[in-house]
Every structure is written in structure tokens, then in C-alpha cells.
Design a protein around this motif. Structure first.
Motif, short mmCIF file in Angstrom:
data_model
loop_
_atom_site.label_atom_id
_atom_site.label_comp_id
_atom_site.label_asym_id
_atom_site.label_seq_id
_atom_site.Cartn_x
_atom_site.Cartn_y
_atom_site.Cartn_z
N GLU A 102 0.83 -1.21 0.00
CA GLU A 102 0.00 0.00 0.00
C GLU A 102 0.86 1.26 0.00
O GLU A 102 0.52 2.26 -0.64
N ARG A 105 2.07 1.75 -3.51
CA ARG A 105 0.95 2.15 -4.38
C ARG A 105 0.56 3.61 -4.13
O ARG A 105 0.27 4.34 -5.07
N LYS A 106 0.58 4.03 -2.88
CA LYS A 106 0.26 5.43 -2.56
C LYS A 106 1.27 6.39 -3.20
O LYS A 106 0.95 7.52 -3.51
N TYR A 109 3.51 3.79 -7.50
CA TYR A 109 4.08 2.60 -8.13
C TYR A 109 2.98 1.59 -8.41
O TYR A 109 2.10 1.38 -7.58
N GLY A 110 3.06 0.94 -9.55
CA GLY A 110 2.18 -0.19 -9.84
C GLY A 110 2.79 -1.42 -9.21
O GLY A 110 3.94 -1.76 -9.51
#
Length: 178
Positions: A102, A105-106, A109-110
Motif C-alpha cells: 500500500e 501504491r500510494k 508505483y504499480g
């Protein structure tokens, strides 16, 4: 003495140009590779004409070789600084570290998460695509969340679709409207 210094300078221009041309060719950037190839050939022919028109002695040849070696080193430094292209991080962890997933992702980044079997327990694999110039930062972020992670970094030759291309298109549209 002037010719010897000129040979050294020309090698310091020629070899990094050669290095960057090769990188551009491998990355599929044909126009940049052709432009650098033109420059490389010009410098090379000019340098060789100086080497062969003057008195060929051991010092001239040695300076040519030293310039070549120094040019390779310089070309490598330049290429690392430019960091053209993308890398894929493959991160293997012993736990399903959702804080890591998470957190990445925040930050945009995929991250694709897989579950697999190691020799003695479950393992979790993260695939993360990033620009080469962001490698060091990503590496540090992963280590801050998961210090014992096994990390393999490699360069993809090509990719299509997915989160990464969609986010790049959104950023490009946003930049055009601004």
C-alpha cells in the motif's frame, strides 16, 4: 605535445559518444542512435587522422589507449546519470507485507502481488515497474518496509498496457492541459 593532448580529449569525447550510441540503439531510440553515430564517426576519423599523420610512437599509442579507457569510464558514468529506460523490481518476502504494498501504491508505483511456495513456507512476490532514474529511491523504500526482502532488478525490453502506461497517459494529458 599538442597532438597528444588533442588525442586524449578526442578519445574522451569519442568513447562516451560510442557508449551512449550503443545504449540508444539497445533501447530502440534509432534517431538518437543515428545522431550520436554521426558525431562518433566524425570524432573517430578526426582523431585517427591525427594519430596517423604525426609521428607514431609509443607515447601516442599509449595516450590513445588511456583516452579510450578513460572514455569508457566517463561514458559509463554519463549513462548511469541519464538512467534511460525502465527496470522491474522482483521483491520476494516471507510475509504478506501490505504496508509495503500500500505504501508503494500510494507513492504511484504499480505493484502486483503474488503468493507462492518457498522451500519451507509461503513466499510473496511483488513485481514493480519503475523508471531507471528512480531505482535507488525505490530500493530504499522497499528496504525501509522489508529489510530482509530478496530483491532482483532487471530491465524489460518492452511492455504494453497495464497500470504504468495508463498513469503515464494521465500525466501526459495533465501536462498538456496545464
Amino acid at each position: 605535445m599538442k597532438d597528444i593532448l588533442l588525442i586524449l580529449v578526442l578519445q574522451l569525447l569519442h568513447v562516451p559518444t560510442f557508449t551512449l550510441r550503443t545504449v540508444m540503439l539497445v533501447k530502440g531510440k534509432s534517431l538518437a542512435a543515428a545522431s550520436l553515430g554521426f558525431l562518433e564517426a566524425l570524432i573517430y576519423v578526426f582523431g585517427l587522422s591525427i594519430v596517423f599523420s604525426g609521428e607514431q610512437n609509443a607515447v601516442t599509442m599509449l595516450v590513445y589507449a588511456v583516452g579510450f579507457a578513460a572514455g569508457l569510464f566517463l561514458g559509463t558514468l554519463i549513462e548511469r546519470k541519464l538512467a534511460i529506460g525502465y527496470t522491474t523490481f522482483q521483491v520476494i518476502t516471507k510475509t504478506k507485507n501490505m504496508d509495503l504494498v500500500e505504501g508503494l501504491r500510494k507513492e504511484g508505483y504499480g505493484v502486483t502481488l503474488y503468493e507462492g511456495e518457498g522451500i519451507d513456507s509461503k513466499r510473496y512476490k511483488l513485481d514493480i515497474l519503475t523508471k531507471r532514474n528512480q531505482e535507488k529511491d525505490l530500493f530504499q523504500k522497499i528496504e525501509s518496509y522489508e529489510p530482509s526482502a530478496f530483491i532482483v532488478v532487471y530491465e524489460p525490453k518492452a511492455f504494453k498496457g497495464g497500470f504504468w502506461l495508463k498513469s503515464m497517459k494521465r500525466r501526459r494529458k495533465k501536462a498538456q492541459t496545464s
